[in-house]
Design a protein around this motif. Sequence first.
Motif, PDB file in Angstrom:
ATOM      1  N   LEU A 253      17.869  48.071  92.952  1.00  0.00           N
ATOM      2  CA  LEU A 253      19.016  48.135  92.353  1.00  0.00           C
ATOM      3  C   LEU A 253      19.427  49.831  91.606  1.00  0.00           C
ATOM      4  O   LEU A 253      19.870  50.420  91.546  1.00  0.00           O
ATOM      5  N   ASN A 254      17.876  49.530  90.963  1.00  0.00           N
ATOM      6  CA  ASN A 254      17.985  50.735  89.962  1.00  0.00           C
ATOM      7  C   ASN A 254      16.348  51.399  90.098  1.00  0.00           C
ATOM      8  O   ASN A 254      15.166  51.243  89.261  1.00  0.00           O
ATOM      9  N   PRO A 255      16.285  52.352  91.276  1.00  0.00           N
ATOM     10  CA  PRO A 255      14.511  52.755  91.347  1.00  0.00           C
ATOM     11  C   PRO A 255      14.797  54.384  90.288  1.00  0.00           C
ATOM     12  O   PRO A 255      13.455  54.559  90.732  1.00  0.00           O
ATOM     13  N   HIS A 256      15.530  55.081  89.706  1.00  0.00           N
ATOM     14  CA  HIS A 256      15.552  56.290  89.234  1.00  0.00           C
ATOM     15  C   HIS A 256      16.978  56.124  88.131  1.00  0.00           C
ATOM     16  O   HIS A 256      17.884  55.518  88.686  1.00  0.00           O
ATOM     17  N   PRO A 257      17.335  57.549  87.092  1.00  0.00           N
ATOM     18  CA  PRO A 257      18.295  57.255  86.686  1.00  0.00           C
ATOM     19  C   PRO A 257      19.208  57.824  87.337  1.00  0.00           C
ATOM     20  O   PRO A 257      19.726  58.294  88.162  1.00  0.00           O
ATOM     21  N   ALA A 258      19.905  56.430  87.218  1.00  0.00           N
ATOM     22  CA  ALA A 258      21.481  56.736  87.459  1.00  0.00           C
ATOM     23  C   ALA A 258      22.668  58.229  87.182  1.00  0.00           C
ATOM     24  O   ALA A 258      23.531  58.849  88.025  1.00  0.00           O
ATOM     25  N   GLU A 259      22.146  58.658  86.451  1.00  0.00           N
ATOM     26  CA  GLU A 259      22.603  60.416  85.712  1.00  0.00           C
ATOM     27  C   GLU A 259      21.921  61.382  87.436  1.00  0.00           C
ATOM     28  O   GLU A 259      23.266  62.180  87.288  1.00  0.00           O
ATOM     29  N   LEU A 260      21.080  60.229  87.889  1.00  0.00           N
ATOM     30  CA  LEU A 260      20.575  62.057  89.241  1.00  0.00           C
ATOM     31  C   LEU A 260      21.538  62.165  90.311  1.00  0.00           C
ATOM     32  O   LEU A 260      21.558  63.173  90.504  1.00  0.00           O
ATOM     33  N   MET A 261      22.659  61.028  90.166  1.00  0.00           N
ATOM     34  CA  MET A 261      23.037  60.604  91.242  1.00  0.00           C
ATOM     35  C   MET A 261      22.691  61.079  92.686  1.00  0.00           C
ATOM     36  O   MET A 261      23.591  61.873  93.494  1.00  0.00           O
ATOM     37  N   LEU A 262      21.644  60.818  92.860  1.00  0.00           N
ATOM     38  CA  LEU A 262      20.291  60.868  93.553  1.00  0.00           C
ATOM     39  C   LEU A 262      21.742  59.896  95.062  1.00  0.00           C
ATOM     40  O   LEU A 262      21.411  60.306  96.452  1.00  0.00           O
ATOM     41  N   ARG A 263      21.693  58.769  94.861  1.00  0.00           N
ATOM     42  CA  ARG A 263      22.327  58.037  95.932  1.00  0.00           C
ATOM     43  C   ARG A 263      23.695  57.897  96.109  1.00  0.00           C
ATOM     44  O   ARG A 263      24.368  57.934  97.532  1.00  0.00           O
ATOM     45  N   ASN A 264      24.739  59.268  95.629  1.00  0.00           N
ATOM     46  CA  ASN A 264      26.156  59.652  96.123  1.00  0.00           C
ATOM     47  C   ASN A 264      25.970  61.015  97.357  1.00  0.00           C
ATOM     48  O   ASN A 264      26.326  60.922  97.562  1.00  0.00           O
ATOM     49  N   HIS A 265      24.971  60.989  98.036  1.00  0.00           N
ATOM     50  CA  HIS A 265      24.600  61.735  99.092  1.00  0.00           C
ATOM     51  C   HIS A 265      23.413  61.189 100.174  1.00  0.00           C
ATOM     52  O   HIS A 265      23.153  62.045 100.502  1.00  0.00           O
ATOM     53  N   VAL A 266      23.649  59.738  99.554  1.00  0.00           N
ATOM     54  CA  VAL A 266      22.154  59.562 101.903  1.00  0.00           C
ATOM     55  C   VAL A 266      23.395  57.908 101.927  1.00  0.00           C
ATOM     56  O   VAL A 266      23.664  57.682 100.279  1.00  0.00           O
TER      57      VAL A 266
END
Length: 320
Positions: free
Chosen positions: A307-320
């Motif tokens: 659920l939290n593999p990396h900082p949400a601020e990076l927004m990485l899961r907004n693009h996968v």
Amino acid sequence: MTAEADAPLRLGVSACLLGEAVRFDGGHKRDFFLVKTLGRFVEWVPVCPELESGLGVPRESMRLVQMHGEIRLVTGKTGHDHTDTVRRYTARRLEEVADQGLCGFVLKKDSPTCGQERVRVYNASGVPTRDGRGLFAAALVERFPTLPVEEEGRLTDPRLRENFIECIFAYRDLVRLFTGRWTMGDLVRFHTARKLTLLAHVPDAYQRLGRLVAGGKSLPRAALHAQYSTGFMKALRTVATPRRNGNVLQHMLGYFKDTLDQSDRAELLTLIQTYAAGHVPLIVPLTLFVHHLRRSDVPYLAGQAFLNPHPAELMLRNHV
């Protein structure tokens, strides 16, 4: 989170990617994502094998050449061989790296020293093939086989970028687990909290590593440490796919059968299917799952690293 957990990760990086003028022509290859986005969360440890080997700036460009059954690093015009110089530097620098607590490394693609893959190697006739690896990169991967290593060019792919960032944070957690005095209970808790993470990458890895943990008392601690670390990081290097992520979300939905009504479960299922079809990014169904977790008592899911593999601020899961 503790202050230690909030501390920046240390990552090695080819110095030119930070904007340092260390390339053969006195230029750089500053990467915006590394400097401005990821740079807020990490402490960079820059490395330039060519400059730090004493070759200076500017310098004659170099390339990898197949000579007498061996890959050599030679200058393009004069043919001066710098292989031994760079190898001596690399051996010394990697010993320093071992003490710097790095959680990953970002390398410059196509570089005859830093390129991780598909680097040009020239034969005696001057014809190149794309099957080489830079001298420093090759030694780095051999010396630290579980360390997450990636090229900056591949980080432009959203899935590869998200996977690498997940790997470096997971590697940090893995190193912390095995630092100092650790117990079998610590390892069991670490493994349990990463069930969904492993299922998203290599589905059978959770069971395979679980059997290793279950029989861990019969192994020397150093062997258990090495085998678990190798298997865990190998699994995470396999990029999670929408299909496997969708299966994980379906698995998560099962934990809400007694806490959500039929309408809420149907809404989650619809979002899972919409994500699996490629119509919305992963963050969309996950956001609704987190919303329901705040309202429901599902401690097993709440403790999952997926659920939290990396900082949400990076927004990485907004693009996968």
